[in-house]
Design a protein around this motif. Structure first.
Motif, short mmCIF file in Angstrom:
data_model
loop_
_atom_site.label_atom_id
_atom_site.label_comp_id
_atom_site.label_asym_id
_atom_site.label_seq_id
_atom_site.Cartn_x
_atom_site.Cartn_y
_atom_site.Cartn_z
N LEU A 168 6.65 8.45 1.50
CA LEU A 168 6.38 8.44 2.91
C LEU A 168 7.64 8.58 3.68
O LEU A 168 8.75 8.41 3.17
CB LEU A 168 5.95 7.03 3.30
N PHE A 194 4.84 10.62 -4.88
CA PHE A 194 4.42 10.62 -3.48
C PHE A 194 5.45 9.63 -2.64
O PHE A 194 5.37 8.30 -2.93
CB PHE A 194 2.83 10.29 -3.24
N GLU A 199 3.44 2.01 0.54
CA GLU A 199 3.96 1.88 -0.73
C GLU A 199 4.16 3.43 -1.41
O GLU A 199 3.33 4.17 -1.39
CB GLU A 199 3.12 1.09 -1.61
N GLN A 200 5.48 3.85 -1.96
CA GLN A 200 5.48 4.89 -2.66
C GLN A 200 4.89 5.00 -4.17
O GLN A 200 4.46 3.89 -4.38
CB GLN A 200 7.16 5.13 -2.99
N VAL A 201 4.36 6.09 -4.53
CA VAL A 201 3.70 6.17 -5.83
C VAL A 201 4.26 7.22 -6.43
O VAL A 201 4.52 8.29 -6.24
CB VAL A 201 2.07 6.59 -5.25
N LYS A 202 4.59 6.47 -7.87
CA LYS A 202 5.29 7.30 -8.79
C LYS A 202 4.60 7.55 -10.09
O LYS A 202 4.46 6.61 -10.72
CB LYS A 202 6.84 6.55 -9.13
N ALA A 227 -2.29 2.53 -1.76
CA ALA A 227 -1.03 2.08 -1.85
C ALA A 227 -0.10 3.07 -0.64
O ALA A 227 0.72 2.34 0.08
CB ALA A 227 -0.42 2.69 -3.29
N LEU A 228 -0.42 4.39 -0.51
CA LEU A 228 0.41 5.05 0.40
C LEU A 228 0.03 4.67 2.09
O LEU A 228 0.96 4.43 2.71
CB LEU A 228 0.10 6.64 0.44
N MET A 257 4.33 2.02 -6.15
CA MET A 257 3.22 1.78 -7.31
C MET A 257 3.60 2.80 -8.54
O MET A 257 3.62 4.07 -8.30
CB MET A 257 1.76 2.02 -6.81
N THR A 258 3.74 2.15 -9.61
CA THR A 258 3.75 3.55 -10.84
C THR A 258 2.32 3.78 -11.52
O THR A 258 1.72 3.12 -11.26
CB THR A 258 4.84 2.65 -11.72
N VAL A 309 3.17 11.77 4.40
CA VAL A 309 2.96 11.71 2.75
C VAL A 309 3.77 12.85 2.28
O VAL A 309 3.51 14.24 3.15
CB VAL A 309 1.84 11.71 2.13
N VAL A 320 -2.44 6.91 6.41
CA VAL A 320 -1.09 6.96 6.14
C VAL A 320 -0.40 6.80 7.64
O VAL A 320 0.43 5.53 7.83
CB VAL A 320 -0.34 7.88 5.70
N ILE A 380 -4.46 5.51 -4.94
CA ILE A 380 -3.23 6.10 -4.54
C ILE A 380 -3.17 6.20 -3.08
O ILE A 380 -2.06 5.85 -2.37
CB ILE A 380 -3.05 7.58 -5.36
#
Lengths: 110, 95
Positions: free
Chosen positions: A54, A52, A42-45, A37-38, B1-2, A79, B90, A34
């Protein structure tokens, strides 16, 4: 009591029969994927739990709250988390039933 | 990302586990986390962040269509505070 990585690993060991090392690694990898990705923008769903995403923040003047000294706050990427409807509803339902505990806890968190 | 992409990444990382077990493990983790928050407990993951509930006092809101005042009861909302490592990674990704 706060839920920690150790609790999460313990639960994978108890519920799914991963061995202790696997369970511990799994929890590490889960949060690491996670984070990665962030960090890559990249958004995390995670459906049923939350998203999550950005946000790009502009620079702004800030202040040291103790000394009153002005310090510029640089532009940054942060985030943010939005809980899913499902999670929010579940929290609300339990909050209705355990108002006192929730209030005490939320005051500690404030 | 799912969630399903996360499951695939974790399955690739842990080839000794069945895909099905990885799926169950991810669901189990999210269920534990949801359960903790729903019981009014915090979640603290070093390097990632912490989840807690924030209290929103009751307020008088407005129906945006009609303009009528409505009482909105107080509530508890999940809140996430990113940990140091996550914050730094981030933000550095942008430089």
């Amino acid at each position: 009591m706060a839920l920690t990585k150790a609790d999460l690993a313990e639960n994978l060991f108890n519920e799914l029969g991963l061995n202790k090392r696997e369970a511990k690694e799994f929890v590490e990898f889960f949060f690491e994927k996670i984070r990665t990705a962030l960090a890559e923008g990249e958004q995390v769903k995670l459906s049923g739990f939350g998203n999550f995403s950005l946000r790009q923040k502009n620079p702004r003047p800030g202040r040291n709250p103790k000394t009153g000294e002005e310090i510029p706050i640089s532009a940054r990427r942060v985030v943010t988390f939005r809980a899913s409807h499902k999670l929010k509803e579940r929290v609300e339902q339990n909050a209705q039933a355990n108002r006192e505990k929730f209030k005490a806890q939320a005051e500690l968190n404030a | 990302m799912t969630k399903s992409e996360l499951i695939s990444l974790l399955a690739a990382k842990q080839p000794q586990l069945d895909y099905r077990d990885v799926e169950l493990a991810v669901k189990e983790l999210l269920e534990q986390m949801s359960g903790a928050l729903s019981s009014g407990d915090r979640i603290e993951v070093r390097g990632f962040g912490s989840f807690s509930l924030h209290y929103r006092p009751p307020r008088t809101g407005r129906n945006p269509k009609t303009g009528a005042a409505v009482q909105v009861p107080d509530k508890f909302v999940p809140h996430f505070k990113p940990g140091k490592e996550l914050r730094e990674r981030v933000n550095n990704g942008t430089e």
